[in-house]
Design an enzyme around this catalytic site. Structure first.
Site, PDB file in Angstrom:
ATOM      1  CE  LYS A 228      29.139  40.151  34.664  1.00 59.24           C
ATOM      2  NZ  LYS A 228      30.238  39.943  35.637  1.00 59.24           N
ATOM      3  CG  ASP A 233      27.386  41.606  40.804  1.00 59.29           C
ATOM      4  OD1 ASP A 233      26.386  41.164  41.397  1.00 59.29           O
ATOM      5  OD2 ASP A 233      28.457  40.981  40.689  1.00 59.29           O
ATOM      6  CE  LYS A 240      30.084  42.068  43.138  1.00 57.65           C
ATOM      7  NZ  LYS A 240      31.277  41.216  42.991  1.00 57.65           N
ATOM      8  CG  ASP A 251      29.790  43.060  36.859  1.00 52.49           C
ATOM      9  OD1 ASP A 251      30.889  42.684  36.408  1.00 52.49           O
ATOM     10  OD2 ASP A 251      29.043  42.317  37.517  1.00 52.49           O
ATOM     11  CG  ASP A 310      29.538  38.302  43.737  1.00 50.17           C
ATOM     12  OD1 ASP A 310      29.020  39.053  42.878  1.00 50.17           O
ATOM     13  OD2 ASP A 310      30.602  38.572  44.324  1.00 50.17           O
ATOM     14  CD  GLU A 312      26.845  38.682  38.600  1.00 52.44           C
ATOM     15  OE1 GLU A 312      27.467  39.461  37.850  1.00 52.44           O
ATOM     16  OE2 GLU A 312      27.322  38.241  39.649  1.00 52.44           O
ATOM     17  NE  ARG A 314      30.898  32.069  37.020  1.00 50.16           N
ATOM     18  CZ  ARG A 314      31.972  31.736  37.748  1.00 50.16           C
ATOM     19  NH1 ARG A 314      32.190  30.468  38.061  1.00 50.16           N
ATOM     20  NH2 ARG A 314      32.815  32.661  38.145  1.00 50.16           N
TER      21      ARG A 314
END
Length: 460
Positions: A228, A233, A240, A251, A310, A312, A314
Site C-alpha cells: 500500500k 491520507d 480525518k 500511510d 477513509d 482507501e 484496501r
C-alpha cells in the site's frame, strides 16, 4: 547506511561483557581489582540497559559492561543490545561473552545505529562491531540496510515523498538489481483497467500510479509482493481530524516495507521469480474527489460501493491484488498500514496477519518469533464476510459498524484473490511511537524481516 561491522577482526576491539543480575556477582569476581572497585563504586548492578565503561590504569577503555534481563524473564528484550550504538564511545567493539541470542544481538546492534538525517545533521555513530564467530554478518548487514531504506522512506514527509518520489525510490531499487521496471500513471490507469487506484488518487495534483517491477528467473516459483503506497491520507471527503491526519506520512509504510523486503530478496539472490506491485496515490480533497456511496468498477470485475473514503488503502490494494492474482503466483503477499482496528486489538508492536494456508500460518508465526519481528495470526472469519454486502453493488468497501475492522478489511481483500496458491495479508503499523533498543522512534521496518526469513527458508 554504512556497514555497522568492522570488516576485519580487530585485535584491539574493546570487549563488551553482558551481565544479568544473577550472573553479575560471578562476572564481578572475575574482574581485576581495579575494575571491580570501579564498577562497585559506580553502583553497577547489571540493571537491564545499564552501561559502564571500565578504564585501564592509564585511563583508556578496558571493557564495557552492559546489563540484560534474565533470559527467562517475561520482559526479556532480545534486542536490548540495540541500545549500544547510542551509548558506546567511538571505537571498535566485540562481544566478550554471549548475550541471550548472539545473532539477534548482532542484528539489534546493526539496527540500533540508524539515524534519520535528511533534514537535520545527525552525529555519525562511529561505532563498529567485530561480528561474533558463526554469525552471517553479510546477511545481517543486508537486513539492516533494507530496514534503513524502509525507515527513511516512511520518515520522509509527504511534501518530499509523493507518488512520483515513491516511484523513483522503487525504480532505484529495481535498477540496482537489474529488475525490469514499469509504471502506469494518471489517466492511463483507467485505460489499463485499474479504476480503483485511479479513483482514490484522482483528486490530488500528484498523479496516482501503479509501480510494477519483476526480477529473477521466470522458471523459479512466483512470489509477488503488493504494498500500500498512500503517500498521504486526508481521509478524503470522510475527512480525518487533525490528530488522525498527523501521522499520515506513514500511510505508505506497506510500500516501504515491500521495497525493503524486495531488496533483501534480490540482494540475497533467492531462487524466486519476484514481482513487486505498489499502487501509489495521495488521498486528497478536491471537487473531483470520490464520494461516500459512489460506485466504481474494479479490475476484478466487481462493482464496489464506497462506504467510507477513509478506507482507501484496501481499494488500491484490491486492483493490485487482482492483477497479481492473474499470474497465479505460488505466494502472494500484501502489506499495508490499513486499520486502526488492528492497533486497538494488538497495539503498535504486534501486527496481525491473515491466511487460509495452515502451513504458511505456522511458518510465519515461527519466523516472526525467531526474528524478533512479532506477528499474530487473526482469522478470516467467514460469517463477517456478509457485513461487506451492498444493496446496490457487489461489495461495500467499509461496513457501517465498528466491529472487527481489521478482519473485514482482510475479507474485502480476499475477494480479489482467487488463483494464487497461497495468500498472506499483513496489516502493519510501520511506526515506533517511542524509542526502544534497535527501534528508534519513527518509521519502522515491520514484518519484512520475518517474511524474508520465511522466503529464505523456502527459496534460499
Amino acid at each position: 547506511m554504512p556497514s555497522p561491522f568492522e570488516t576485519a577482526p580487530a585485535a584491539s576491539a574493546v570487549p563488551i561483557t553482558f551481565a544479568t543480575r544473577s550472573s553479575w556477582d560471578a562476572i564481578c569476581e572475575g574482574l581485576s581489582p581495579l575494575a571491580r572497585q570501579f564498577a562497585l563504586a559506580n553502583g553497577f548492578a547489571a540493571k537491564p540497559g545499564a552501561c559502564l565503561t571500565l578504564p585501564t590504569a592509564d585511563g583508556k577503555i578496558a571493557q564495557m559492561l552492559f546489563g540484560l534481563e534474565e533470559a527467562d524473564s517475561k520482559s526479556c528484550d532480545l534486542f536490548r543490545p540495540g541500545a549500544l550504538p547510542g551509548l558506546l564511545p567511538v571505537g571498535v567493539y566485540r562481544f566478550a561473552n554471549a548475550p541471550h541470542d548472539t545473532r539477534l544481538a548482532t542484528l539489534a546492534f546493526a539496527l540500533g545505529g540508524y539515524r534519520f538525517s535528511r533534514y537535520r545533521k545527525a552525529d555519525a555513530l562511529e561505532v563498529k562491531l567485530v561480528p561474533p564467530e558463526g554469525i552471517d554478518a553479510k546477511d545481517i548487514a543486508r537486513i539492516a540496510e533494507a530496514a534503513g531504506l524502509a525507515r527513511d522512506l516512511i520518515n520522509t514527509p509527504s511534501n518530499d515523498m509523493g507518488p512520483e518520489e515513491l516511484a523513483q525510490a522503487a525504480h532505484d531499487v529495481a535498477t540496482r538489481f537489474g529488475a525490469s521496471f514499469g509504471c502506469t500513471e494518471g489517466e492511463e490507469l483507467v485505460r489499463q483497467n485499474f479504476p480503483l487506484i485511479h479513483a482514490v488518487g484522482m483528486a490530488s495534483t500528484r498523479a496516482p500510479r501503479l509501480i510494477d517491477f519483476s526480477w529473477g528467473d521466470p522458471a523459479h516459483p512466483k512470489v509477488t509482493l503488493v504494498g500500500k503506497g498512500v503517500c498521504f491520507d486526508t481521509g478524503g471527503l470522510d475527512l480525518k481530524p487533525s490528530s488522525g491526519m498527523l501521522m499520515m506520512k506513514k500511510d505508505m509504510g506497506g510500500a516501504a516495507n515491500v521495497l525493503a523486503l524486495a531488496q533483501m530478496v534480490m540482494d540475497a539472490k533467492l531462487k524466486v521469480r519476484l514481482r513487486v506491485l505498489i499502487p501509489a496515490v495521495e488521498n486528497a480533497v478536491a471537487g473531483n474527489a470520490f464520494r461516500p456511496l459512489d460506485i466504481y468498477p474494479s479490475r476484478k470485475g466487481f462493482s464496489v460501493e464506497i462506504g467510507n473514503t477513509d478506507a482507501e488503502g484496501r481499494l488500491i490494494l484490491a486492483d493490485a491484488l487482482a492483477l497479481a492474482d492473474e499470474e497465479k503466483p505460488d505466494l502472494l503477499i500484501d502489506m499495508g498500514t490499513l486499520t486502526g482496528a488492528a492497533r486497538v486489538a494488538l497495539g503498535p508492536d504486534l501486527p496481525p496477519f491473515y491466511t487460509n494456508d495452515e502451513t504458511l500460518a505456522l511458518d510465519v508465526a515461527r519466523c516472526a518469533k525467531e526474528e524478533n519481528d512479532p506477528l499474530w495470526r487473526m482469522p478470516l472469519w467467514p460469517p463477517y464476510d456478509a457485513w461487506l454486502d451492498s444493496k446496490v453493488a457487489t461489495v461495500n468497501n467499509a461496513p457501517s459498524g465498528t466491529f472487527a475492522g481489521s478482519i473485514t478489511c482482510a475479507l474485502f481483500l480476499q475477494r480479489f484473490v482467487e488463483h494464487a496458491k497461497s495468500w498472506l495479508h499483513l496489516d502493519i503499523y510501520a511506526w515506533t511511537p517511542s524509542s526502544k533498543p534497535a527501534r528508534p522512534e519513527g518509521g519502522e521496518c515491520q514484518a519484512a524481516r520475518a517474511v524474508y526469513k520465511l522466503l529464505g527458508e523456502r527459496y534460499g
